[in-house]
Write an enzyme that holds these catalytic residues in place. Sequence first.
Site, PDB file in Angstrom:
ATOM      1  N   ASN A   9       0.882  -1.169   0.000  1.00  0.00           N
ATOM      2  CA  ASN A   9       0.000   0.000   0.000  1.00  0.00           C
ATOM      3  C   ASN A   9       0.917   1.215   0.000  1.00  0.00           C
ATOM      4  O   ASN A   9       1.464   1.580   1.032  1.00  0.00           O
ATOM      5  CB  ASN A   9      -0.892  -0.026   1.251  1.00  0.00           C
ATOM      6  CG  ASN A   9      -1.713   1.251   1.394  1.00  0.00           C
ATOM      7  OD1 ASN A   9      -1.760   2.065   0.474  1.00  0.00           O
ATOM      8  ND2 ASN A   9      -2.330   1.434   2.552  1.00  0.00           N
ATOM      9  N   TRP A  10       1.079   1.795  -1.190  1.00  0.00           N
ATOM     10  CA  TRP A  10       2.016   2.918  -1.305  1.00  0.00           C
ATOM     11  C   TRP A  10       1.483   4.168  -0.616  1.00  0.00           C
ATOM     12  O   TRP A  10       2.220   5.121  -0.411  1.00  0.00           O
ATOM     13  CB  TRP A  10       2.262   3.238  -2.779  1.00  0.00           C
ATOM     14  CG  TRP A  10       3.108   2.246  -3.527  1.00  0.00           C
ATOM     15  CD1 TRP A  10       3.631   1.050  -3.057  1.00  0.00           C
ATOM     16  CD2 TRP A  10       3.557   2.369  -4.888  1.00  0.00           C
ATOM     17  NE1 TRP A  10       4.353   0.442  -4.040  1.00  0.00           N
ATOM     18  CE2 TRP A  10       4.329   1.218  -5.178  1.00  0.00           C
ATOM     19  CE3 TRP A  10       3.376   3.325  -5.882  1.00  0.00           C
ATOM     20  CZ2 TRP A  10       4.921   1.019  -6.439  1.00  0.00           C
ATOM     21  CZ3 TRP A  10       3.963   3.132  -7.137  1.00  0.00           C
ATOM     22  CH2 TRP A  10       4.731   1.990  -7.396  1.00  0.00           C
ATOM     23  N   LYS A  11       0.207   4.210  -0.325  1.00  0.00           N
ATOM     24  CA  LYS A  11      -0.433   5.423   0.208  1.00  0.00           C
ATOM     25  C   LYS A  11      -0.144   6.594  -0.752  1.00  0.00           C
ATOM     26  O   LYS A  11      -0.091   6.372  -1.958  1.00  0.00           O
ATOM     27  CB  LYS A  11       0.028   5.686   1.639  1.00  0.00           C
ATOM     28  CG  LYS A  11      -0.191   4.439   2.514  1.00  0.00           C
ATOM     29  CD  LYS A  11      -0.054   4.689   3.965  1.00  0.00           C
ATOM     30  CE  LYS A  11      -0.293   3.374   4.714  1.00  0.00           C
ATOM     31  NZ  LYS A  11      -0.310   3.512   6.160  1.00  0.00           N
ATOM     32  N   HIS A  94      -9.692   1.479   4.622  1.00  0.00           N
ATOM     33  CA  HIS A  94      -8.429   1.665   5.348  1.00  0.00           C
ATOM     34  C   HIS A  94      -8.676   2.622   6.516  1.00  0.00           C
ATOM     35  O   HIS A  94      -9.462   3.568   6.396  1.00  0.00           O
ATOM     36  CB  HIS A  94      -7.356   2.224   4.400  1.00  0.00           C
ATOM     37  CG  HIS A  94      -5.997   2.191   5.022  1.00  0.00           C
ATOM     38  ND1 HIS A  94      -5.581   3.142   5.916  1.00  0.00           N
ATOM     39  CD2 HIS A  94      -4.993   1.287   4.921  1.00  0.00           C
ATOM     40  CE1 HIS A  94      -4.345   2.834   6.326  1.00  0.00           C
ATOM     41  NE2 HIS A  94      -3.975   1.710   5.739  1.00  0.00           N
ATOM     42  N   GLU A  96      -7.076   5.020   7.595  1.00  0.00           N
ATOM     43  CA  GLU A  96      -6.838   6.437   7.280  1.00  0.00           C
ATOM     44  C   GLU A  96      -8.050   7.055   6.590  1.00  0.00           C
ATOM     45  O   GLU A  96      -8.346   8.232   6.774  1.00  0.00           O
ATOM     46  CB  GLU A  96      -5.564   6.569   6.430  1.00  0.00           C
ATOM     47  CG  GLU A  96      -4.317   6.346   7.285  1.00  0.00           C
ATOM     48  CD  GLU A  96      -3.132   5.760   6.550  1.00  0.00           C
ATOM     49  OE1 GLU A  96      -3.095   5.788   5.308  1.00  0.00           O
ATOM     50  OE2 GLU A  96      -2.226   5.256   7.247  1.00  0.00           O
ATOM     51  N   GLU A 165      -5.781  -4.728  10.409  1.00  0.00           N
ATOM     52  CA  GLU A 165      -4.764  -3.710  10.625  1.00  0.00           C
ATOM     53  C   GLU A 165      -5.062  -2.947  11.906  1.00  0.00           C
ATOM     54  O   GLU A 165      -5.842  -1.977  11.890  1.00  0.00           O
ATOM     55  CB  GLU A 165      -4.748  -2.713   9.455  1.00  0.00           C
ATOM     56  CG  GLU A 165      -4.419  -3.326   8.114  1.00  0.00           C
ATOM     57  CD  GLU A 165      -3.752  -2.320   7.190  1.00  0.00           C
ATOM     58  OE1 GLU A 165      -2.659  -2.615   6.713  1.00  0.00           O
ATOM     59  OE2 GLU A 165      -4.309  -1.238   6.974  1.00  0.00           O
ATOM     60  N   GLY A 171       2.164   2.343  10.697  1.00  0.00           N
ATOM     61  CA  GLY A 171       3.151   3.412  10.542  1.00  0.00           C
ATOM     62  C   GLY A 171       3.834   3.805  11.843  1.00  0.00           C
ATOM     63  O   GLY A 171       4.525   4.818  11.907  1.00  0.00           O
ATOM     64  N   SER A 209       2.998  -2.093  10.291  1.00  0.00           N
ATOM     65  CA  SER A 209       4.439  -2.183  10.551  1.00  0.00           C
ATOM     66  C   SER A 209       5.024  -3.561  10.268  1.00  0.00           C
ATOM     67  O   SER A 209       5.956  -3.987  10.936  1.00  0.00           O
ATOM     68  CB  SER A 209       4.767  -1.730  11.982  1.00  0.00           C
ATOM     69  OG  SER A 209       4.364  -0.392  12.171  1.00  0.00           O
ATOM     70  N   GLY A 230       2.665  -1.144   4.249  1.00  0.00           N
ATOM     71  CA  GLY A 230       2.738   0.277   3.934  1.00  0.00           C
ATOM     72  C   GLY A 230       4.182   0.690   3.692  1.00  0.00           C
ATOM     73  O   GLY A 230       4.738   0.498   2.610  1.00  0.00           O
ATOM     74  N   GLY A 231       4.800   1.234   4.720  1.00  0.00           N
ATOM     75  CA  GLY A 231       6.151   1.794   4.608  1.00  0.00           C
ATOM     76  C   GLY A 231       7.139   0.879   3.900  1.00  0.00           C
ATOM     77  O   GLY A 231       7.909   1.326   3.038  1.00  0.00           O
TER      78      GLY A 231
HETATM   79  P1  PGA Z   1       2.544   0.310   7.602  1.00  0.00           P
HETATM   80  O1  PGA Z   1       1.113   0.559   6.937  1.00  0.00           O
HETATM   81  O2  PGA Z   1       3.071  -0.996   7.062  1.00  0.00           O
HETATM   82  O3  PGA Z   1       3.374   1.489   7.182  1.00  0.00           O
HETATM   83  O4  PGA Z   1       2.326   0.248   9.095  1.00  0.00           O
HETATM   84  C1  PGA Z   1       0.230  -0.504   6.701  1.00  0.00           C
HETATM   85  C2  PGA Z   1      -1.046   0.023   6.112  1.00  0.00           C
HETATM   86  O5  PGA Z   1      -1.506   1.103   6.538  1.00  0.00           O
HETATM   87  O6  PGA Z   1      -1.644  -0.606   5.213  1.00  0.00           O
END
Ligand code: PGA
Length: 248
Positions: A9-11, A94, A96, A165, A171, A209, A230-231
């Site tokens: 997930n590049w966001k 998600h 967010e 999640e 993050g 994470s 994500g990251g």
């Molecule tokens: P993260 O994000 O791996 O940076 O914690 C995961 C996500 O939000 O899908």
Amino acid sequence: MSGKLIVGNWKMNGSLSANQDLVRAVIAGLSGTSCKAAVCVPAIYLPQLQQLAGGSPLLWGAQDVSTHDQGAYTGELSAAMLREFGVRFAIVGHSERRQYHGETDAVVATKAQRALAAGITPIVCVGETLAEREAGQTEEVVKRQLAAVIHTNGHCISEIVVAYEPVWAIGTGKTASPEQAQQVHALLRAQLKAATAHPERIALLYGGSMNAANAASLLSQNDIDGGLIGGASLKSADFLSIVAAASH
Ligand code: PGA
């Protein structure tokens, strides 16, 4: 489900040139691995993904989809539009988007429905906040979030992917322990089993994470079928080491 699924997930990250380097390196590193891999990119880069990853083992997806089919919804993208660009997955719900865009369980359920109707696999995200975990509400929250999607989608539910999640792990560098994640995954699996005749088709991903160092122990849990990353999906070496951990 057979084989693990690792989804990046590049966001809101990337640029035409950075994406090109990242996607080429990921595709090169995928050869010989046994798990499925995909990246969910900012929608404006979907044509670029189609060009770079078309015909390769790397699949691609969107990070959101409209609840509507078409019409006066400025700024929205329909599932049919996404499908035209080869999109296989769309993240829905998600945390967010729930947090910054006020998406409710009902909105998330409708988004999953729109994706399914267009032949896109929705990756339905569920997860509790730190306050909810500390108040002992984890089970209640994730079950409520998934129940809305089950209610709206009926037997089509066997075509979704679910991502657990925990919001406090996204993050933050704080991962749920493999046991904590497995505990919630087992609950979600039981809920899905009660809702469909084909629960074995549904991949249950862990996200929050996940990285090269912790992926193997998380992915070795019985009910963890893959990861939403994500990251660590923004660097090819990190993403590929998670893919490698999932390919054992
Ligand atoms: P993260 O994000 O791996 O940076 O914690 C995961 C996500 O939000 O899908």
